[in-house]
Design a protein around this motif. Structure first.
Motif, mmCIF file in Angstrom:
data_model
loop_
_atom_site.group_PDB
_atom_site.id
_atom_site.type_symbol
_atom_site.label_atom_id
_atom_site.label_comp_id
_atom_site.label_asym_id
_atom_site.label_seq_id
_atom_site.Cartn_x
_atom_site.Cartn_y
_atom_site.Cartn_z
ATOM 1 N N GLY A 1 0.999 -1.152 0.193
ATOM 2 C CA GLY A 1 0.068 0.130 0.046
ATOM 3 C C GLY A 1 0.948 1.477 0.009
ATOM 4 N N ALA A 2 2.191 1.284 0.665
ATOM 5 C CA ALA A 2 2.889 2.485 0.735
ATOM 6 C C ALA A 2 3.452 2.897 -0.482
ATOM 7 C CB ALA A 2 3.963 2.163 1.857
ATOM 8 N N ARG A 3 3.826 1.725 -1.548
ATOM 9 C CA ARG A 3 4.629 2.269 -2.770
ATOM 10 C C ARG A 3 3.388 2.937 -3.664
ATOM 11 N NH1 ARG A 3 8.125 -3.136 -2.843
ATOM 12 N NH2 ARG A 3 6.823 -3.667 -1.006
ATOM 13 N N LEU A 4 2.098 2.455 -3.394
ATOM 14 C CA LEU A 4 1.271 2.970 -4.303
ATOM 15 C C LEU A 4 1.105 4.569 -4.246
ATOM 16 C CD1 LEU A 4 -1.320 2.276 -6.077
ATOM 17 C CD2 LEU A 4 -2.764 2.404 -3.997
ATOM 18 N N LEU B 1 2.874 -2.280 -12.911
ATOM 19 C CA LEU B 1 3.817 -2.140 -11.768
ATOM 20 C C LEU B 1 3.748 -3.210 -10.871
ATOM 21 C CD1 LEU B 1 4.510 1.756 -11.307
ATOM 22 C CD2 LEU B 1 6.199 -0.050 -12.016
ATOM 23 N N TYR B 2 2.224 -3.566 -10.365
ATOM 24 C CA TYR B 2 1.973 -4.595 -9.366
ATOM 25 C C TYR B 2 2.318 -5.807 -10.023
ATOM 26 C CZ TYR B 2 -0.064 -2.111 -5.661
ATOM 27 O OH TYR B 2 -0.472 -1.369 -4.412
ATOM 28 N N LEU B 3 1.885 -5.973 -11.343
ATOM 29 C CA LEU B 3 2.207 -7.467 -12.237
ATOM 30 C C LEU B 3 3.602 -7.458 -12.076
ATOM 31 C CD1 LEU B 3 -0.243 -7.517 -15.069
ATOM 32 C CD2 LEU B 3 -0.339 -8.986 -12.886
ATOM 33 N N ALA B 4 4.431 -6.332 -12.349
ATOM 34 C CA ALA B 4 5.892 -6.739 -12.441
ATOM 35 C C ALA B 4 6.354 -7.167 -11.335
ATOM 36 C CB ALA B 4 6.594 -5.315 -13.171
ATOM 37 N N GLY B 5 6.002 -6.376 -10.235
ATOM 38 C CA GLY B 5 6.520 -6.831 -8.722
ATOM 39 C C GLY B 5 6.212 -8.354 -8.767
ATOM 40 N N MET B 6 4.747 -8.889 -8.805
ATOM 41 C CA MET B 6 4.687 -10.442 -8.748
ATOM 42 C C MET B 6 5.608 -11.174 -9.647
ATOM 43 S SD MET B 6 2.354 -12.163 -6.770
ATOM 44 C CE MET B 6 0.902 -11.365 -6.113
ATOM 45 N N ARG C 1 10.350 8.714 -19.291
ATOM 46 C CA ARG C 1 11.235 7.593 -19.170
ATOM 47 C C ARG C 1 11.814 7.541 -18.014
ATOM 48 N NH1 ARG C 1 14.844 8.002 -24.734
ATOM 49 N NH2 ARG C 1 15.943 6.100 -23.605
ATOM 50 N N GLY C 2 12.231 8.445 -17.616
ATOM 51 C CA GLY C 2 13.054 8.630 -16.427
ATOM 52 C C GLY C 2 12.134 8.360 -15.156
ATOM 53 N N ALA C 3 10.843 8.848 -15.363
ATOM 54 C CA ALA C 3 9.577 8.498 -14.293
ATOM 55 C C ALA C 3 9.473 7.161 -14.282
ATOM 56 C CB ALA C 3 8.485 9.469 -14.679
ATOM 57 N N LEU C 4 9.256 6.553 -15.383
ATOM 58 C CA LEU C 4 8.910 5.066 -15.348
ATOM 59 C C LEU C 4 9.988 4.458 -14.560
ATOM 60 C CD1 LEU C 4 6.796 3.281 -16.153
ATOM 61 C CD2 LEU C 4 8.145 2.487 -18.323
ATOM 62 N N ALA C 5 11.347 4.633 -15.011
ATOM 63 C CA ALA C 5 12.544 3.913 -14.489
ATOM 64 C C ALA C 5 12.391 4.182 -12.864
ATOM 65 C CB ALA C 5 13.807 4.522 -14.935
ATOM 66 N N TYR C 6 12.215 5.376 -12.458
ATOM 67 C CA TYR C 6 12.029 5.906 -10.954
ATOM 68 C C TYR C 6 11.021 4.843 -10.469
ATOM 69 C CZ TYR C 6 12.348 9.039 -7.175
ATOM 70 O OH TYR C 6 12.621 9.469 -5.775
ATOM 71 N N LEU C 7 9.805 4.783 -10.949
ATOM 72 C CA LEU C 7 8.831 4.005 -10.294
ATOM 73 C C LEU C 7 9.211 2.411 -10.254
ATOM 74 C CD1 LEU C 7 5.621 5.246 -11.915
ATOM 75 C CD2 LEU C 7 6.598 5.982 -9.623
ATOM 76 N N VAL C 8 9.823 2.029 -11.141
ATOM 77 C CA VAL C 8 10.491 0.611 -11.216
ATOM 78 C C VAL C 8 11.289 0.631 -10.073
ATOM 79 C CG1 VAL C 8 11.566 -1.329 -12.386
ATOM 80 C CG2 VAL C 8 9.744 0.276 -13.645
#
Lengths: 75, 698
Positions: free
Chosen positions: B428-431, B453-458, B644-651
């Motif tokens: 929940g916190a990462r959300l 992102l949730y799917l990638a984490g799983m 692009r950087g934002a997506l990398a940051y989130l990952v």
């Protein structure tokens, strides 16, 4: 026949257990041993594992584990 | 680690020591809960993750220490944790053993009882779950069983406290039993030769297990050698001691069970009727998913008002400190390091307590065993039992209980692989970070990005499990397990389990979180009097920023926020806000005004908790409050980094160490070294995946 070949509601008697000592011991501890009556209850939605009743105990075991248990259908 | 430090021998010095022994799922915890009431203490068996229940009470004026030994089907264990029971029984020599047996499953339970008669400790049998036996259509005679066994048998219904008092007084008067099983003449002959060589009260049982080929520490080398010789001699005569001993015990157990049975009218039990629905080929999975969803709804609806309350208390206390007009540095330290640190620890409390309450319910009601049955077909591909999916699902709410739930796994290897995978599950916190960035950089596709992102984490979590499975020792994972009857656990037991598990977390994680928050505060406030971009924090971030250039992240403020993000992901957005927009001054609060605010917040929290009950079943009377998106921050972020950087940051945020609390939980389950490995592994995976993500979006 094998424990895994039983159809729902089938009753049978166990004849032999798996050769693997660890699995053999675990099944015995849970009451699955030669001579006891078993009843096939259901398989899980994904086809594996299986649920069987041994006396008053409900057991789950995987298909490949059940394949190593030989049973005789109760007439 | 939350171990009981005092050895039991010292505890027993104060009175009689009594242990409960029985098969798993016979209601032992419920029984000790009923016996002990508020005196119940829950800890861990030293050096293990197995929960240890202990209580001190009085029986007829005699002080008594009760210890619940882990459930086991036999004293000859099939895995390491069951072995605790054997070890403790043989080394503790308690004054009495309460053998808890399931009245509805006598034959299997009596196998262990027969072994206990051979161990020879004073014994009393609690014939528990009498109500379930009656519901199954069984009529039993406890007296007949007592006569046949030669020990007291007390019928009990532990969840309703029936027979519990009688059991305690019988335990005080427990007598040493006589061994009940007569073995094959050849076995008895071997026992006659072997038992005189063993100097231990449990010599008959020890001799039998030695003949079965078990190595027992309580035997002298000479006795070991003699046992091995006798075993070989039997085998050469074509007699298998294991088979003979096992069969003789089962035959006796079967005869005892038949003797105690007065009548049987088979009925379809409630458990079977529920299972037809819960394990249904089509409905099974939807029901499972709804149950998990309800668990989260329950947790967040009940916990959120109290998290809000703790934050309000923190704000008021901070306001009072500012009103004291202390030196600015000191005021900042107290309100932003100490108060914030304690606040961070405390905000976990309502969340964890509710999740643990739900988890304890799922566990003790029998639902978790069904969930394991349903998901075993998926998890066996990873060489894990179905049970291993539960920590991963709980991790979606918060990684801490997810990691704690890996204790339910039998093998250390299974626990390790699952515990190392949990931190990749988005919580929940990462959300909060995902929601902000997705809204700024991917408007219109925000939901898709967050879901991805949730799917990638799983996916990374499952890959981690598979990879570690390939590298590690091959350990057979079993699908064999008992599926216990459904039971309504007593609320008092659930409350105590949840309370203990939560407190254990606070004790284990409180210190590390405080230290981490203080360290981050020091970094961002020293040297004193500096500008925002000359603090240690800013300099360190500026130094590290070139390393993030391949990820298309060039702004030191983004890199810097990863450091407090290590403490807790909730603070990332706040830190970014401070870095880009300047600090929000803490407002001074007058004493009376603070009291009033606290009163209002308390009322609001109580009201929200009351409203959570109808909301749980779908009647949302009060929607969850949405935080206002910080408008200035969104604009600043849009300039600071490319999509692009934002997506990398989130990952990166998704995959690196989730928080200090998770690390503390990991340390409790898998130890210091593997926790350190988890940090490094998480950073490497996060960096690599973030790099790929930056390349993905062209």
């Amino acid at each position: 026949m094998r424990l895994s070949d039983l159809a729902p509601e089938h009753r049978a008697y166990v004849r032999t257990l798996p050769a693997s000592p660890a699995l053999n011991r675990r099944l015995r501890a849970l009451g699955l041993r030669p001579g006891v009556a078993v009843q096939f209850l259901r398989q899980a939605p994904l086809g594996d594992p299986l649920q069987i009743a041994v006396g008053e105990t409900f057991l789950a075991l995987r298909r490949h584990e059940a394949e190593q248990v030989f049973v005789e259908l109760a007439s | 680690m939350d171990c009981h430090r005092c050895p039991l021998q010292e505890v027993s010095g104060g009175g009689r020591l009594c242990v409960t022994v029985g098969n798993p799922n016979t209601g032992k915890s419920t029984l000790i809960n009923a016996l002990a009431g508020a005196n119940l203490q829950i800890g861990n068996w030293s050096g293990t993750t197995v929960e240890r229940l202990e209580a001190r009470c009085r029986a007829a004026g005699v002080p008594l220490t009760l210890v619940d030994l882990p459930g086991t089907y036999s004293l000859i264990p099939t895995h390491r944790e069951e072995d605790l029971t054997r070890q403790e029984l043989l080394s503790l020599q308690p004054d009495a053993v309460i053998n808890v047996i399931d009245a509805g499953n006598l034959e299997r339970n009596l196998y262990l009882t027969l072994e206990l008669t051979e161990v020879g400790l004073p014994l009393v049998v609690a014939l528990n779950l009498m109500d379930e036996a009656a519901a199954k259509g069984l009529t039993l005679s406890p007296q007949a069983l007592a006569d046949a066994l030669g020990v007291a048998v007390v019928p009990t219904v532990a969840c309703r406290c029936q027979g519990v008092g009688a059991l305690l007084s019988e335990a005080n008067a427990a007598k040493r039993p006589t061994p009940q099983v007569r073995y094959h003449p050849a076995i008895e002959e071997a026992l006659g030769a072997l038992t005189p060589m063993i100097e231990h009260p449990a010599r008959r049982w020890l001799a039998l297990s030695a003949l079965m080929g078990e190595v027992q520490a309580h035997l002298t080398p000479a006795a070991q050698a003699e046992a091995a010789r006798l075993r070989q001699a039997l085998l050469q005569r074509g007699l298998d001691p294991n088979h003979l001993i096992d069969e003789a015990r089962w035959a006796k157990a079967s005869a005892l069970a038949k003797g105690a049975l007065l009548g049987y009218h088979p009925t379809t039990t409630l458990t079977e009727r529920i299972d037809r629905l819960v394990l249904h080929p089509v409905l099974g999975f939807p029901i499972f998913l709804v149950a998990m969803l309800l668990t989260f709804r329950f947790t967040f609806l009940l916990a959120e008002p109290w998290i809000g309350f703790i934050e309000a208390v923190q704000a008021v206390l901070g306001g009072w400190i500012v009103a004291l007009s202390l030196p600015p540095m000191l005021a900042s330290f107290v309100s932003e390091a100490l108060l914030a640190g304690v606040g961070t620890v405390l905000t976990f409390v309502p969340l964890l307590f509710c999740l643990y309450l739900a988890l304890s319910f799922l566990e003790t009601s029998g639902f978790l065993a069904r969930a394991a049955f349903l998901t075993d077909g998926l998890m066996k591909r990873l060489n894990l039992p179905g049970r291993a999916l539960i920590p991963l699902i709980l991790g979606l709410g918060c990684n801490v209980p997810g990691i704690a739930a890996t204790r339910g796994l039998e093998h250390p290897g299974e626990r390790l692989r699952t515990a190392l995978a949990v931190p990749f599950i988005s919580c929940g916190a990462r959300l909060t970070v995902f929601a902000l960035f997705a809204a700024v950089f991917f408007p219109g596709q925000a939901a898709l990005v967050v879901f991805g992102l949730y799917l990638a984490g799983m996916a990374i979590a499952l890959l981690t499990i598979a990879l570690l499975g390939l590298l590690g020792r091959r350990e057979m994972s079993y699908g064999v397990m008992e599926i216990p009857a459904y039971r309504l656990p007593p609320a008092s037991l659930l409350w105590r389990l949840a309370k203990t598990r939560t407190l254990s977390f606070v004790r284990g994680a409180g210190g590390p979180i405080l230290i981490a928050v203080t360290a981050v505060w020091a970094l961002s406030h020293l040297p004193a009097g500096g500008e925002a971009d000359t603090t240690l924090y800013a300099r360190a971030a500026q130094f590290a920023t070139p390393a993030f250039a391949p990820l298309e992240i060039h702004d030191w403020r983004l890199v810097g926020a990863l450091v407090p993000g290590f403490v807790a992901k909730e603070v990332v957005v706040g830190t970014l806000g401070v870095s880009y927009l300047g600090p929000e001054p803490v407002e001074a609060v007058a004493f009376g005004e603070g009291i009033q605010r606290l009163g209002r917040e308390l009322l609001a929290s109580l009201e929200a908790t009351a409203l959570a009950v109808p909301a749980l079943v779908g009647l949302s009377l009060a929607g969850p409050a949405e935080d206002d998106p910080p408008g200035g921050l969104a604009a600043a972020l849009a300039e600071a980094v490319s999509p692009r950087g934002a997506l990398a940051y989130l990952v990166f945020i998704l995959l690196y160490t989730p928080c200090v609390a998770t690390l503390a939980a990991l340390r409790q389950v898998i130890g210091r070294r593997w926790t350190a490995f988890s940090v490094v592994y998480g950073l490497v995976v996060a960096y690599l995946m973030a790099y790929l993500a930056a390349r993905l979006l062209s």
